[in-house]
Write a protein that holds these residues in place. Structure first.
Motif, short mmCIF file in Angstrom:
data_model
loop_
_atom_site.label_atom_id
_atom_site.label_comp_id
_atom_site.label_asym_id
_atom_site.label_seq_id
_atom_site.Cartn_x
_atom_site.Cartn_y
_atom_site.Cartn_z
N ALA A 211 0.85 -1.31 -0.14
CA ALA A 211 -0.15 0.09 -0.08
C ALA A 211 0.72 1.25 0.00
O ALA A 211 2.27 1.05 0.61
CB ALA A 211 -0.84 0.10 1.28
N PRO A 212 0.56 2.44 -0.76
CA PRO A 212 1.37 3.54 -0.66
C PRO A 212 1.49 4.10 0.70
O PRO A 212 0.25 3.95 1.33
CB PRO A 212 0.58 4.32 -1.84
N GLY A 213 2.30 4.65 1.01
CA GLY A 213 2.67 5.06 2.47
C GLY A 213 3.18 3.95 3.53
O GLY A 213 2.96 4.26 4.50
N THR A 214 3.41 2.83 2.83
CA THR A 214 3.77 2.04 3.91
C THR A 214 5.24 2.20 4.42
O THR A 214 6.20 2.76 3.72
CB THR A 214 3.87 0.35 3.12
N PRO A 215 5.23 2.17 5.79
CA PRO A 215 6.58 2.40 6.45
C PRO A 215 7.92 1.98 5.78
O PRO A 215 7.70 0.70 5.50
CB PRO A 215 6.43 2.13 7.70
N GLY A 216 8.71 2.62 5.40
CA GLY A 216 9.99 1.95 4.73
C GLY A 216 9.88 1.82 3.18
O GLY A 216 10.79 1.58 2.87
N LEU A 217 8.62 2.26 2.77
CA LEU A 217 8.50 1.96 1.32
C LEU A 217 8.99 3.35 0.80
O LEU A 217 8.21 4.29 0.77
CB LEU A 217 7.19 1.24 0.93
#
Length: 130
Positions: free
Chosen positions: A119-125
């Motif tokens: 998902a967009p906004g996933t931490p570390g992505l």
């Protein structure tokens, strides 16, 4: 028993403290190098690096240099840089599980362009053009 001609060396450290004016850190560092190199303020430090091998050749009184390189390869553990750092990145299921660094410090960047299902906004992505 074989004879060898070996050139050993060590790094002797010198320091020169200079003051410069600049708008950015990068500019200040570039100017500091030029200023230091142009001045006579260099002073030896009482610290020397470990002894390492520059070049080696087989034979008594042989020339250890051939075309600006060691006549025989110098194994990394005897070179000025020493053994290279080993980095092992373990990936399972498309996710980095573990990063192991052996032999020193290393900067590791893992680029995984398979982000399907994330998902967009996933931490570390972080998403880039690739």
């Amino acid at each position: 028993m074989k004879k060898w001609t070996v050139q050993c060396g060590f790094a002797a450290y010198y320091a020169n403290i200079v003051a410069v004016e600049a708008d950015t850190l990068a500019e200040a560092l570039e100017r500091a190098i030029v200023t230091a190199n142009e001045s006579d303020g260099w002073k030896p430090l009482d610290d020397c690096g470990p002894t390492f091998i520059d070049a080696v050749a087989e034979g008594d009184d042989a020339d250890p240099w051939r075309e600006f390189a060691s006549s025989l390869p110098v194994p990394p553990r005897f070179s000025e840089r020493g053994e290279p750092v080993a980095v092992t990145v373990t990936v399972s299921g498309g996710v980095v599980q573990q990063v192991e660094i052996e032999g020193g410090r290393a900067r590791v960047h893992v680029h995984d362009h398979d982000t399907e299902g994330a998902a967009p906004g996933t931490p570390g992505l972080h998403i880039d053009a690739a």
